[in-house]
Write an enzyme that holds these catalytic residues in place. Sequence first.
Site, PDB file in Angstrom:
ATOM      1  CE  LYS A  20      62.985  16.227  36.253  1.00 25.48           C
ATOM      2  NZ  LYS A  20      62.634  17.663  36.378  1.00 25.48           N
ATOM      3  NE  ARG A  95      67.934  17.387  40.683  1.00 22.73           N
ATOM      4  CZ  ARG A  95      66.662  17.021  40.703  1.00 22.73           C
ATOM      5  NH1 ARG A  95      66.292  15.872  40.209  1.00 22.73           N
ATOM      6  NH2 ARG A  95      65.784  17.817  41.185  1.00 22.73           N
ATOM      7  NE  ARG A 130      55.097  19.651  41.248  1.00 25.66           N
ATOM      8  CZ  ARG A 130      56.355  19.326  41.030  1.00 25.66           C
ATOM      9  NH1 ARG A 130      56.671  18.541  40.009  1.00 25.66           N
ATOM     10  NH2 ARG A 130      57.294  19.806  41.805  1.00 25.66           N
ATOM     11  NE  ARG A 163      58.072  18.064  44.861  1.00 20.48           N
ATOM     12  CZ  ARG A 163      58.857  17.864  43.809  1.00 20.48           C
ATOM     13  NH1 ARG A 163      58.497  16.999  42.871  1.00 20.48           N
ATOM     14  NH2 ARG A 163      59.994  18.502  43.685  1.00 20.48           N
ATOM     15  NE  ARG A 174      62.233  22.219  43.060  1.00 21.70           N
ATOM     16  CZ  ARG A 174      60.919  22.155  42.849  1.00 21.70           C
ATOM     17  NH1 ARG A 174      60.082  22.888  43.566  1.00 21.70           N
ATOM     18  NH2 ARG A 174      60.460  21.353  41.912  1.00 21.70           N
TER      19      ARG A 174
HETATM   20  P1  AP5 Z   1      56.066  17.564  36.556  1.00 22.83           P
HETATM   21  O1  AP5 Z   1      55.904  16.494  35.551  1.00 22.83           O
HETATM   22  O2  AP5 Z   1      55.644  17.281  37.959  1.00 22.83           O
HETATM   23  O3  AP5 Z   1      57.538  18.172  36.514  1.00 22.83           O
HETATM   24  P2  AP5 Z   1      58.956  17.512  36.819  1.00 22.83           P
HETATM   25  O4  AP5 Z   1      59.809  17.707  35.622  1.00 22.83           O
HETATM   26  O5  AP5 Z   1      58.799  16.124  37.332  1.00 22.83           O
HETATM   27  O6  AP5 Z   1      59.473  18.531  37.937  1.00 22.83           O
HETATM   28  P3  AP5 Z   1      59.937  18.309  39.434  1.00 22.83           P
HETATM   29  O7  AP5 Z   1      59.615  19.577  40.172  1.00 22.83           O
HETATM   30  O8  AP5 Z   1      59.434  17.038  39.995  1.00 22.83           O
HETATM   31  O9  AP5 Z   1      61.463  18.238  39.232  1.00 22.83           O
HETATM   32  P4  AP5 Z   1      62.509  18.508  40.280  1.00 22.83           P
HETATM   33  O10 AP5 Z   1      63.693  18.083  39.524  1.00 22.83           O
HETATM   34  O11 AP5 Z   1      62.561  19.869  40.838  1.00 22.83           O
HETATM   35  O12 AP5 Z   1      62.067  17.616  41.551  1.00 22.83           O
HETATM   36  P5  AP5 Z   1      62.550  16.196  42.061  1.00 22.83           P
HETATM   37  O13 AP5 Z   1      61.413  15.553  42.728  1.00 22.83           O
HETATM   38  O14 AP5 Z   1      63.270  15.468  40.999  1.00 22.83           O
HETATM   39  O15 AP5 Z   1      55.239  18.844  36.007  1.00 22.83           O
HETATM   40  C1  AP5 Z   1      55.262  20.073  36.697  1.00 22.83           C
HETATM   41  C2  AP5 Z   1      53.894  20.764  36.590  1.00 22.83           C
HETATM   42  O16 AP5 Z   1      53.666  21.148  35.245  1.00 22.83           O
HETATM   43  C3  AP5 Z   1      52.716  19.881  36.990  1.00 22.83           C
HETATM   44  O17 AP5 Z   1      51.777  20.661  37.649  1.00 22.83           O
HETATM   45  C4  AP5 Z   1      52.174  19.394  35.641  1.00 22.83           C
HETATM   46  O18 AP5 Z   1      50.777  19.094  35.690  1.00 22.83           O
HETATM   47  C5  AP5 Z   1      52.459  20.588  34.749  1.00 22.83           C
HETATM   48  N1  AP5 Z   1      52.693  20.216  33.349  1.00 22.83           N
HETATM   49  C6  AP5 Z   1      53.359  19.118  32.884  1.00 22.83           C
HETATM   50  N2  AP5 Z   1      53.391  19.114  31.533  1.00 22.83           N
HETATM   51  C7  AP5 Z   1      52.737  20.242  31.147  1.00 22.83           C
HETATM   52  C8  AP5 Z   1      52.430  20.804  29.862  1.00 22.83           C
HETATM   53  N3  AP5 Z   1      52.811  20.202  28.730  1.00 22.83           N
HETATM   54  N4  AP5 Z   1      51.766  21.966  29.829  1.00 22.83           N
HETATM   55  C9  AP5 Z   1      51.372  22.606  30.992  1.00 22.83           C
HETATM   56  N5  AP5 Z   1      51.624  22.116  32.233  1.00 22.83           N
HETATM   57  C10 AP5 Z   1      52.300  20.949  32.303  1.00 22.83           C
HETATM   58  O19 AP5 Z   1      63.645  16.608  43.161  1.00 22.83           O
HETATM   59  C11 AP5 Z   1      63.255  17.262  44.355  1.00 22.83           C
HETATM   60  C12 AP5 Z   1      64.459  17.485  45.243  1.00 22.83           C
HETATM   61  O20 AP5 Z   1      65.043  16.222  45.615  1.00 22.83           O
HETATM   62  C13 AP5 Z   1      65.623  18.276  44.619  1.00 22.83           C
HETATM   63  O21 AP5 Z   1      65.435  19.666  44.742  1.00 22.83           O
HETATM   64  C14 AP5 Z   1      66.820  17.763  45.437  1.00 22.83           C
HETATM   65  O22 AP5 Z   1      66.860  18.381  46.700  1.00 22.83           O
HETATM   66  C15 AP5 Z   1      66.475  16.291  45.634  1.00 22.83           C
HETATM   67  N6  AP5 Z   1      67.003  15.432  44.558  1.00 22.83           N
HETATM   68  C16 AP5 Z   1      66.283  14.691  43.639  1.00 22.83           C
HETATM   69  N7  AP5 Z   1      67.095  14.009  42.815  1.00 22.83           N
HETATM   70  C17 AP5 Z   1      68.374  14.300  43.219  1.00 22.83           C
HETATM   71  C18 AP5 Z   1      69.664  13.918  42.738  1.00 22.83           C
HETATM   72  N8  AP5 Z   1      69.800  13.081  41.678  1.00 22.83           N
HETATM   73  N9  AP5 Z   1      70.743  14.421  43.362  1.00 22.83           N
HETATM   74  C19 AP5 Z   1      70.626  15.267  44.440  1.00 22.83           C
HETATM   75  N10 AP5 Z   1      69.438  15.676  44.926  1.00 22.83           N
HETATM   76  C20 AP5 Z   1      68.312  15.199  44.320  1.00 22.83           C
HETATM   77 MG    MG Z   2      59.105  15.196  39.211  1.00 27.06          MG
END
Ligand code: AP5
Ligand code: MG
Length: 217
Positions: A20, A95, A130, A163, A174
């Site tokens: 994402k 979410r 990552r 992170r 997660r």
């Molecule tokens: P990346 O693009 O960083 O992945 P992402 O989908 O953004 O994953 P996140 O881990 O950020 O999602 P998340 O939902 O767990 O975390 P968030 O910050 O939202 O890519 C991942 C890796 O893969 C990278 O190393 C990249 O280089 C690699 N990659 C990408 N594309 C690739 C490809 N095609 N091939 C190979 N490798 C590739 O949330 C964190 C925390 O915040 C949650 O756990 C929760 O506690 C809280 N939170 C956030 N939003 C909410 C909400 N709406 N409600 C309640 N709690 C929330």
């Molecule tokens: Mg992200």
Amino acid sequence: MNGSKFATRLMLLGAPGAGKGTQAVRLVDELGIPQISTGDLLRNAVAAGTALGKEAQSYMGAGKLVPDELVLSLVVARLAEPDAAKGYILDGFPRNLSQAEALVSRGIVLDRVLSLDVPKEALMERLTGRRICRACQASYHLSFNPTKVEGICDRCGGETYQRKDDSADVIANRLDVYEAQTAPLLDYYEKMGILRRVNGTGSIEGIYAALKDALVM
Ligand code: AP5
Ligand code: MG
Ligand code: ZN
């Protein structure tokens, strides 16, 4: 972009590690609309030591969802900023079903929900390797998408870091939370007729091209 009309009120849906954030920065750079990542907003609040950040921290550290009312207050404030008037890319929000319904009840209508589909087996390796830019939050991977200079963001020159919630045990939580609470949104947005599913495996550029195709109205 070739005269077609593109959706601009977007949401990126996908498991942790689906790509994402990786794809959102590319859409930001090309479409000129902001990425609104609740994860980034929450991490900023934690780093700033605000009351909200202090409350959110323990949930995030355990890989659990932060309570809806905290996240909603951040999103509603961010959507009201002037740069979001012509569109936005929601990343990591809604979410769960109650967050999706909270948007509807505030009259916030999405044009398109783009689901990045990646098999569960690939996600752990993506997340443990990552690295993130401290300054612009761009996402890299030690082997799959390394920075040109180790430790330095290609996009802005910022420093990269790992992170806290990218440890194997928190990642496992997660992924479970995603299956139980977030995956039901696929059905929800499918029924609304605004869901497009995109294969999230393969090259980052190839996935980006498929996402853009899915934005044509
Ligand atoms: P990346 O693009 O960083 O992945 P992402 O989908 O953004 O994953 P996140 O881990 O950020 O999602 P998340 O939902 O767990 O975390 P968030 O910050 O939202 O890519 C991942 C890796 O893969 C990278 O190393 C990249 O280089 C690699 N990659 C990408 N594309 C690739 C490809 N095609 N091939 C190979 N490798 C590739 O949330 C964190 C925390 O915040 C949650 O756990 C929760 O506690 C809280 N939170 C956030 N939003 C909410 C909400 N709406 N409600 C309640 N709690 C929330
Ligand atoms: Mg992200
Ligand atoms: Zn950067």
